[in-house]
Scaffold this motif. Structure first.
Motif, short mmCIF file in Angstrom:
data_model
loop_
_atom_site.label_atom_id
_atom_site.label_comp_id
_atom_site.label_asym_id
_atom_site.label_seq_id
_atom_site.Cartn_x
_atom_site.Cartn_y
_atom_site.Cartn_z
N ARG A 79 4.50 -2.51 -4.98
CA ARG A 79 3.56 -1.57 -5.69
C ARG A 79 2.22 -1.69 -5.10
O ARG A 79 1.65 -2.88 -4.73
N CYS A 80 1.67 -0.66 -4.80
CA CYS A 80 0.56 -0.45 -4.28
C CYS A 80 -0.72 -1.15 -5.10
O CYS A 80 -0.63 -1.16 -6.40
N LEU A 81 -1.62 -1.84 -4.30
CA LEU A 81 -2.79 -2.74 -4.92
C LEU A 81 -3.34 -1.85 -5.80
O LEU A 81 -4.01 -2.52 -7.04
N ILE A 82 -3.73 -0.39 -5.61
CA ILE A 82 -4.79 0.32 -6.29
C ILE A 82 -3.96 0.93 -7.49
O ILE A 82 -4.16 0.94 -8.71
N ASP A 83 -2.93 1.73 -7.08
CA ASP A 83 -2.60 2.66 -7.90
C ASP A 83 -0.96 2.37 -8.46
O ASP A 83 -0.13 2.93 -9.18
N GLY A 84 -0.52 1.31 -7.92
CA GLY A 84 1.02 0.86 -8.30
C GLY A 84 1.91 1.96 -7.47
O GLY A 84 3.19 1.80 -8.02
N TRP A 102 0.92 -1.38 -0.07
CA TRP A 102 0.02 -0.08 0.12
C TRP A 102 0.96 1.17 -0.19
O TRP A 102 1.88 1.30 0.61
N CYS A 103 0.46 2.27 -0.84
CA CYS A 103 1.50 3.39 -1.06
C CYS A 103 1.28 4.65 0.08
O CYS A 103 1.86 5.71 0.14
N GLU A 104 0.30 4.17 1.16
CA GLU A 104 0.21 5.21 2.30
C GLU A 104 -0.76 6.37 1.80
O GLU A 104 -0.93 7.30 2.54
N ALA A 136 -6.63 7.65 -0.15
CA ALA A 136 -7.62 7.30 -1.19
C ALA A 136 -7.49 6.09 -1.30
O ALA A 136 -8.67 5.42 -1.68
N CYS A 137 -6.20 5.58 -1.58
CA CYS A 137 -6.12 4.02 -1.91
C CYS A 137 -6.67 3.14 -0.81
O CYS A 137 -7.53 2.04 -0.97
N GLU A 138 -6.46 3.45 0.30
CA GLU A 138 -7.08 2.79 1.65
C GLU A 138 -8.50 2.83 1.73
O GLU A 138 -9.13 1.65 1.86
ZN LIG Z 1 -1.99 3.65 -3.68
#
Ligand SMILES: [Zn+2]
Length: 500
Positions: A482-487, A451-453, A456-458
């Protein structure tokens, strides 16, 4: 005493015993219904006339007392003193810390009338005590010599919940809340970590529930805290349960209240605060982390009874022989030295068959059942049956009492290992969102992912899957990903799960 459920030796078989508990919903069929059945039929708790409030019954309260005493001992060992603060908190005090009041406001119950008239100022029924404690200790803290101030409260709090479940989420619950004040940030952060470690010990060593520990994301933080640490446990339906939280409050509350002390360097400063709490929710966690289709499975350290003796006899002369042996056993157990004491209960009810007694105590999760019948008396032995796996062992009477402490210690450890193996089997590393969603649907459990912290992704993951970030592990293994949502870039995996 002869009843249809007894076999030719006068002892009911396991299959017969199970007939008595068919009124419990099977765990695999409907976990929430199983949970409520167990809590009510094992007589841990009951509903009350006020929706969302709970009556804790004697057996449930005995479990809570053992848990509470274990935790209280560790809280005192780490230098804290118990105190009491009032139930009512003036509105003006609660309003002082903006984020805190915003976070709690929807859940606060207010007293607006008393003594037959409207009060000048509404009184909150405490949802937590940060505000009233800060207002009070302002006078106690003048100098660095007054620090650290290490307080703990055992009390009840009210948080108005719309959807409630016995022990897990109730409008009123019992808990302890620790509140401490320190001269430096470092000391306060060490305290926050120390109390998380105490909670971890309670969970793992007393309740046999393994936990993951870490930091909450900003969105999951306690209102008014700078940092929230938490321990998370996995229940047998593969959902997570937050088992305890410890907060570093910075100087948010002490600054809002104007608490200052004169430090060694002659400069006036705001102390740094912590708070930490653990509640009756842990009784629910103990039910859900260990129980099975037949009811509770209790870790010995918090089991109100360690062993229940079921006498088995048909004729009067058999009865006196059996009861004589049980009296000897009881005497040996009660003579045990400090530290080796065993909570033994003899179920001498005349109007209940042995089979019904077996089911009664299985439902209540008693670790060991000791069966003593005429043949056992003649052979100088007893049959010892373990609740968790129903393993039977014939034990010479001469050795039984002395062997119980070791048996209990082994049982405690095995329950922990069993829960740990279950958690390991239900912890999955996933690297893309499609696999994440499929794993969550099909298997549940803890999902370790990148997760990129970004909030919004969370939020997107939570809204689309119902899974939240339970913790960001404190000493998590560094791993680029890489973050699950936005890489987006991530340097360690975080722990996701659907949670209570
Ligand atoms: Zn993310």
């Amino acid at each position: 005493m002869t009843k249809a459920d007894e076999n030719e030796q006068g002892k009911p078989t396991g299959q017969d015993a199970r007939r008595f508990v068919t009124t419990i919903t099977r765990q695999s069929e409907d976990f929430p219904a199983w949970y409520t059945d167990v809590v009510r039929k094992a007589e841990l708790a009951d509903y009350s006339p006020v929706r969302g409030s709970m009556v804790i019954r004697p057996y449930g309260y005995a479990l809570w007392e053992l848990l509470r005493d274990g935790l209280d001992g560790m809280i005192k060992e780490t230098g804290h003193s118990n105190v009491y603060f009032p139930l009512f908190i003036p509105k003006s005090l609660l309003d002082k810390e903006a984020e805190h009041v915003e976070g709690f406001n929807p859940q606060v119950a207010w007293v607006t009338h008393a003594g037959g008239k409207k009060l000048d100022e509404p009184l909150a029924i405490r949802p937590t005590s940060e505000a009233i404690i800060a207002a009070t200790v302002k006078d106690w803290i003048q100098s660095y010599r007054d620090l650290p101030l290490l307080l703990n409260l055992w009390n009840n709090v009210v948080r108005w919940e719309l959807r409630t479940r016995l022990f897990l989420r109730t409008a009123e619950f019992l808990w302890q809340e620790g509140h401490t004040f320190h001269a430096t940030e470092q000391e306060a952060r060490e305290e926050t970590a120390r109390m998380l470690w105490v909670y971890r010990r309670l969970s793992e060593e007393w309740l046999a529930i393994p936990v993951l520990e870490g930091r909450k994301t900003p969105g999951e933080r306690f209102p008014g805290a700078v940092d929230t640490l938490a321990i998370e446990a996995l229940m047998r339906d593969r959902k997570a349960l937050q088992a305890g939280t410890s907060h570093y409050l910075g100087d948010n509350f002490t600054r809002a209240e104007g608490i200052e002390f004169l430090d060694r360097d002659n400069v006036r400063k705001h102390p740094h605060g912590t708070s930490w709490g653990l509640s009756t929710r842990m009784v629910g966690a103990t039910v859900m982390a260990h129980g099975d289709d037949d009811g509770l499975i209790l870790p010995p350290r918090v089991a109100p009874y360690h062993a229940v003796v079921v006498p088995i006899w048909r004729r009067a002369e058999e009865r006196s022989a059996v009861e004589g042996v049980i009296e000897q056993l009881r005497g040996l157990v009660s003579d045990a030295p400090e530290g080796r004491s065993v909570r033994l209960h003899v179920d001498g009810r005349d109007d209940v068959t042995p089979g019904a007694k077996f089911a009664h105590w299985e439902l209540r999760g008693v670790p060991f059942r000791i069966e003593i019948g005429p043949r056992d008396v003649a052979a100088g032995q007893a049959v010892v049956v373990r609740r968790v796996d129903r393993a039977k062992e014939v034990v010479p009477l001469a050795e039984l009492a002395a062997s119980l402490p070791e048996r209990l210690a082994r049982y405690q450890d095995e329950l922990y290992q069993r829960a740990l193996a279950f958690r390991d089997d239900n912890t999955h590393r996933v690297d893309d969102y499609a696999t994440f969603k499929a794993t969550l649907e099909e298997r549940g459990g803890f999902l370790l992912a990148h997760w990129c912290e970004s909030e919004a992704c969370e939020r997107q993951i939570s809204q689309e899957t119902g899974a939240t970030i339970r913790v960001v592990p404190l000493d998590g293994e560094r791993e680029e990903g890489r973050c699950l949502i936005d890489g987006g870039a991530s340097h360690q995996r975080v722990v996701f799960a659907r949670a209570y």
